[in-house]
Design a protein around this motif. Structure first.
Motif, short mmCIF file in Angstrom:
data_model
loop_
_atom_site.label_atom_id
_atom_site.label_comp_id
_atom_site.label_asym_id
_atom_site.label_seq_id
_atom_site.Cartn_x
_atom_site.Cartn_y
_atom_site.Cartn_z
N TRP A 1 -9.36 1.24 7.63
CA TRP A 1 -8.44 1.89 8.57
C TRP A 1 -7.71 3.08 7.95
N ARG A 2 -7.50 4.09 8.74
CA ARG A 2 -6.61 5.21 8.44
C ARG A 2 -5.32 4.96 9.22
N VAL A 3 -4.28 4.55 8.55
CA VAL A 3 -3.07 4.05 9.18
C VAL A 3 -2.01 5.16 9.21
N ILE A 4 -1.59 5.53 10.41
CA ILE A 4 -0.60 6.60 10.57
C ILE A 4 0.70 6.00 11.09
N ALA B 1 -2.47 4.54 15.15
CA ALA B 1 -1.08 4.97 15.15
C ALA B 1 -0.20 3.73 15.28
N VAL B 2 0.78 3.62 14.39
CA VAL B 2 1.69 2.48 14.38
C VAL B 2 3.03 2.92 14.96
N LEU B 3 3.46 2.25 16.03
CA LEU B 3 4.70 2.60 16.72
C LEU B 3 5.74 1.53 16.45
N PRO C 1 7.45 -0.30 5.14
CA PRO C 1 6.23 -0.51 4.35
C PRO C 1 5.39 -1.69 4.82
N MET C 2 6.03 -2.73 5.36
CA MET C 2 5.28 -3.89 5.83
C MET C 2 4.28 -3.52 6.92
N MET C 3 4.62 -2.53 7.73
CA MET C 3 3.76 -2.15 8.85
C MET C 3 2.42 -1.58 8.39
N ARG C 4 2.33 -1.19 7.13
CA ARG C 4 1.06 -0.67 6.61
C ARG C 4 0.05 -1.78 6.36
N ARG C 5 0.49 -3.02 6.31
CA ARG C 5 -0.29 -4.09 5.71
C ARG C 5 -1.07 -4.96 6.69
N PHE C 6 -1.18 -4.51 7.93
CA PHE C 6 -1.91 -5.26 8.94
C PHE C 6 -3.34 -4.76 9.11
N PHE C 7 -3.78 -3.91 8.20
CA PHE C 7 -5.06 -3.23 8.33
C PHE C 7 -5.80 -3.23 6.99
N LEU D 1 0.84 -1.19 0.00
CA LEU D 1 0.00 0.00 0.00
C LEU D 1 0.87 1.24 0.00
N ASP D 2 0.57 2.19 -0.88
CA ASP D 2 1.28 3.46 -0.91
C ASP D 2 0.56 4.48 -0.03
N PRO D 3 1.30 5.36 0.62
CA PRO D 3 0.65 6.41 1.42
C PRO D 3 -0.14 7.38 0.55
N PHE D 4 -1.22 7.89 1.10
CA PHE D 4 -1.94 8.98 0.43
C PHE D 4 -1.43 10.34 0.91
N ASP D 5 -0.60 10.30 1.95
CA ASP D 5 -0.07 11.56 2.50
C ASP D 5 1.28 11.29 3.13
#
Length: 329
Positions: A70-73, A47-49, A59-65, A17-21
């Motif tokens: 989800w809005r993943v920050i 929020a992902v810490l 980038p892998m951390m984006r993929r659990f949602f 997934l690519d960021p939108f922001d």
């Protein structure tokens, strides 16, 4: 909700997934953080810490949602990843990071959000939620580290070295035997009081020791970590461990779990986690009645371990489904 899932070596994850922001946020004290948002701009905020301290987000951390829900920050904490200044410990403590999380929440216009973190990320998530229980809607934690002396003794005092003596010999062998009584302090002197080239050499050894034990499949072996990454990772991690997480006393998190008695959570722990053994996850679950604990039976520490990814995705999907289409906490 799992229609978009992909089966990968890291388990059942959503597609890349690519960021939108993407943006940089000045949090004061001379620190500028890299921040990105992915998924649904109007979705459930999380929020992902990342771990470490000093690991940076990936980038892998984006993929659990589920990206439709989800809005993943994600953001790189002070001194690491794409945040600047790089490898800096100036004005860099747990309490600065807690303040940064709150500043980002306000900056992004979010009232309450879930928090997702593993290893040091789990530590920071717990401290943040204890400090701001009204802002933490749910915690997703993996590879629990409670920032207690017994955990540092296990990993840097030779406990786990009894299971991996060859990897331990490489790590401890960098230091004269006379200093083996406190390897955190011995590495601190070399990571901060030597020329840059020497700092990188010891930083690589520090990072390689942890990487070698992160995965069951690694079997005590580790590739050579990049110099700039290793320097930030080792300096920040050592700085935080030298100061015992900047907490008032040993056992601070468990002593304050009453503050999150009403904050629900999911804990996912690898049975063969050599970095953060399961006893910490068990102790956390015993003191936090609103949480559930799942043990992945053949997993180590890493986010990509078998069973870890599946359990975490199942947890985020379950919370998303429970919202019944209302994309806010």
């Amino acid at each position: 909700m799992d229609r978009n899932l992909q089966q990968t070596s890291a388990g059942a994850l959503y597609p890349p997934l690519d960021p939108f922001d993407r943006q940089r946020v000045d949090v004061g004290d001379g620190h500028n953080l890299y921040v990105e948002q992915c998924g649904n701009p109007g979705g459930l905020p999380v929020a992902v810490l990342h771990g470490g301290p000093g690991g940076g987000c990936s980038p892998m951390m984006r993929r659990f949602f589920d990206p439709d829900i989800w809005r993943v920050i994600l953001f790189d904490q002070r001194g690491c990843g794409r945040s600047r200044p790089h490898a800096s410990i100036r004005d860099n403590t747990t309490w600065h990071l807690v303040r940064d999380i709150e500043r980002l929440r306000g900056h992004l216009g979010i009232d309450r959000w879930a928090v997702f973190g593993g290893s040091w990320g789990a530590t920071l998530a717990l401290i943040y939620a204890i400090t701001h229980p009204d802002r933490a809607a749910h915690l997703f934690l993996r590879g629990v580290f409670l920032m207690e002396e017994r955990e540092l003794d296990w990993f840097y005092g030779g406990g786990v070295g009894a299971f991996w003596p060859e990897a331990w010999a490489r790590f401890a062998g960098m230091i004269p035997e006379a200093e083996h009584g406190d390897l955190i302090a011995a590495y601190n002197r070399r990571l901060f009081d030597t020329p840059a080239q020497e700092q990188v050499r010891f930083a690589r050894a520090w990072a390689a020791w942890e990487n070698a034990l992160a995965s069951v499949a690694a079997q005590g072996r580790s590739g050579e970590p990049g110099g700039e990454y290793a320097r930030a990772f080792a300096r920040l991690e050592n700085h935080y461990f030298t100061h015992r997480g900047f907490l008032d006393h040993d056992g601070w998190i468990r002593a304050n779990l009453d503050r999150i008695a009403d904050v629900p959570g999911d804990i996912v722990q690898g049975r063969y986690d050599m970095i953060c053994p399961p006893v910490s996850a068990q102790l956390l679950a015993e003191g936090w009645s609103a949480a559930t604990l799942q043990i992945a039976p053949f997993a180590g520490h890493a986010l990509s371990e078998p069973g870890i990814a599946e359990e975490l995705v199942a947890a985020t999907d379950r919370i998303a489904a429970a919202r019944s289409g209302e994309l806010r906490f």
